[in-house]
Enzyme design. Structure first.
Site, PDB file in Angstrom:
ATOM      1  N   SER A 269       0.799  -1.212  -0.136  1.00 32.93           N
ATOM      2  CA  SER A 269       0.033   0.022   0.074  1.00 32.93           C
ATOM      3  C   SER A 269       0.868   1.269   0.119  1.00 32.93           C
ATOM      4  O   SER A 269       1.945   1.194   0.504  1.00 32.93           O
ATOM      5  CB  SER A 269      -0.922  -0.021   1.280  1.00 32.93           C
ATOM      6  OG  SER A 269      -1.102   1.368   1.738  1.00 32.93           O
ATOM      7  N   GLU A 282      -7.668 -10.070  -7.116  1.00 37.61           N
ATOM      8  CA  GLU A 282      -8.703  -9.170  -7.653  1.00 37.61           C
ATOM      9  C   GLU A 282      -8.982  -8.707  -8.786  1.00 37.61           C
ATOM     10  O   GLU A 282     -10.150  -8.765  -9.318  1.00 37.61           O
ATOM     11  CB  GLU A 282      -8.432  -7.771  -6.577  1.00 37.61           C
ATOM     12  CG  GLU A 282      -8.840  -8.124  -5.081  1.00 37.61           C
ATOM     13  CD  GLU A 282      -8.269  -6.959  -4.112  1.00 37.61           C
ATOM     14  OE1 GLU A 282      -8.781  -6.765  -2.952  1.00 37.61           O
ATOM     15  OE2 GLU A 282      -7.661  -6.201  -4.724  1.00 37.61           O
TER      16      GLU A 282
END
Ligand code: ARG
Length: 507
Positions: A269, A282
């Site tokens: 992140s 994803e």
């Protein structure tokens, strides 16, 4: 192409799709010219000049695609125009004899798609192999099985992986069936009404590696049902893949904590230093939506089109291309991700016990030992589950020795049974030993040895069978790939033979 402004030119083109079709179009041109010569429709030197020039264009493929292709209406026009520019219209202008862009493009799409289908089949089989081999390594890796995403019954990772492998085996079968519909040759249909030139459609079909000729010339140029079929297979496949992706995402959360994502498939992140995000899984999940969108697009584009060719059909090709490439890439990513997943087996086994996952086996045991009906046993275990959930089964267990725990459970069963049916089950031959066995997670699994169940014996049998199925499927992919390769070799030999004339003439 007439002088038009760029916006107008761009509107009519589908450049990306035409890049995809470029090599197929060269093959179609070559096969058509070889056949025209064999049929005496064009002369020897004409065929030789055309084939010679096509080879030259092929040698500068990348350059052609980047710099020359974009200035024409489409790939077919580009190739013919450049050919004519280079060898003159008297010779180059003969390539398109007895042909239309309508049958040409339909043939090109089928060739390009056929190659991608073969690649996808190979990749699916690689993913199946990974799942099967990982299953083989995890025949005794116990995990909770889920329904409604709640702990339901214990199973093994092998059983779970094999379930995914079986879904992909059906996807492979669907691709093979789609391949049969794709690998049929529309060339020779011309605009739609065929031609008065004595073409040999069988010959071009064979030179191009097709299994047969798509007979009715109107059908041949009008249909894109093979695209719908292929994209529908991709959609089904991606749906199956998305479920695997979704599980990988779930399993990598702290709530599940079954796996650790491989380094190369976890992303950080920009703000939270501790993160390992499952972005690849994803995206595989999201791209399933992209492929489904492509299916909707091709269906809608083809719907209600009057026969025969309409330019609308061109609009289907980019969606096919997007669906194809997306599916191939997703299968490849999932394969290597599954291969490298780090499994937290202890965590899985620990969680397999949570949520009273042995409840079904306890009810089954009661039926077998006491002879009462399953429905009554279900009622008893169901109320027991409520009581135990309130008191926290795990907490009771921690406080007591196993023997005391089992005795306590049997006592609770008796209390519930007395309440429900006015009798104690311990007086109907239900023993502590049997209760203990019913509550044991591993013996739960081993008891489920019905065909297809998670018991070791069954899983080992399935592993053997699936390996054999996979080997058979790999062969049927290879047979098709080799058949195509052989035809390509034959076409190149014919092209060489027919090109030789030009050297003789030049001397
Ligand atoms: N690029 C066109 C396509 O993809 C080729 C066919 C053009 N034919 C026509 N009659 N305008 O369909």
């Amino acid at each position: 192409m007439q002088k038009q402004n760029r916006t107008q030119e761009d509107y009519i083109m589908s450049l990306e799709a035409d890049r995809w079709l470029f090599h197929a179009d060269l093959l179609v041109d070559k096969a058509h010219v070889v056949m025209l010569k064999e049929r005496g429709i064009i002369k020897r030197d004409e065929a030789a000049a055309i084939l010679h020039c096509l080879t030259k264009i092929e040698e500068r493929s990348d350059d052609f695609i980047e710099h020359e292709l974009p200035s024409y209406e489409d790939v077919h026009t580009a190739l013919e125009s450049v050919l004519i520019k280079e060898i003159g219209e008297d010779k180059g202008g003969r390539m398109h004899t007895g042909r239309s862009r309508n049958d040409e493009v339909a043939t090109c799409i089928r060739i390009a798609l056929r190659n991608d289908l073969l690649e996808l089949m190979r990749k699916i089989n690689e993913l199946r192999e990974v799942l099967i081999e990982k299953a083989a390594e995890n025949v005794d890796t116990v995990m909770p099985g889920y329904t409604h995403l709640q702990h339901a019954q214990p199973t093994t990772l092998a059983h779970h992986y094999l379930a995914h492998a079986d879904a992909l085996a059906r996807d492979f079968l669907r691709l093979i069936r789609a391949y049969e519909c794709v690998n049929v040759c529309p060339l020779g249909a011309a605009a739609f009404a065929s031609t008065g030139f004595p073409l040999d459609r069988e010959r071009t079909a064979k030179l191009l590696g097709f299994d047969s000729v798509l007979e009715n010339s109107m059908d041949a140029v009008s249909t894109r049902d093979f695209i719908i079929e292929a994209v529908s297979c991709f959609s089904n496949l991606m749906t199956n893949l998305s479920r695997l992706a979704e599980e990988i995402i779930l399993w990598s959360t702290s709530e599940f904590d079954f796996i650790r994502l491989p380094e190369e498939y976890a992303t950080g992140s920009s703000i939270m230093p501790q993160k390992r995000n499952p972005d690849y899984a994803e995206l595989a999940r999201a791209r399933t939506g992209t492929v489904h969108g492509c299916l909707m697009s091709v269906l809608s584009i083809c719907k209600a089109l009057p026969y025969s060719y309409n330019r609308d059909l061109q609009e289907a090709t980019p969606h096919l291309l997007q669906a194809t490439k997306t599916t191939i890439a997703s299968v490849a990513v999932m394969k290597s991700m599954v291969e490298k997943l780090e499994l937290k087996k202890e965590e899985m086994e620990l969680k397999a016990k949570i949520g009273f996952t042995a409840a079904t086996e306890l009810a089954d045991t009661i039926v077998r030992e006491t002879g009462i009906s399953f429905r009554t046993a279900h009622k008893i275990v169901s109320s027991l589950a409520l009581v135990l959930a309130d008191e926290n089964l795990e907490a009771i267990k921690e406080q007591e020795s196993e023997k005391a725990f089992v005795a306590e459970i049997l006592q609770r069963i008796d209390e519930t049974a007395t309440h429900i049916m006015g009798k104690k089950l311990s007086e109907m031959k239900l023993t502590e030993k049997k209760v203990k066995e019913a509550l044991n997670i591993v013996s739960n699994i081993q008891k489920r040895n019905v065909k297809g169940g998670p018991a070791e014996k069954e899983v080992l049998r399935m592993l053997r069978a699936r390996r054999m199925d996979l080997e058979k499927d790999e062969k049927s992919q290879q047979v098709r790939e080799e058949r195509v390769k052989r035809s390509m070799g034959e076409l190149e030999r014919e092209v060489k033979k027919k090109k030789r004339v030009i050297k003789v003439i030049k001397k």
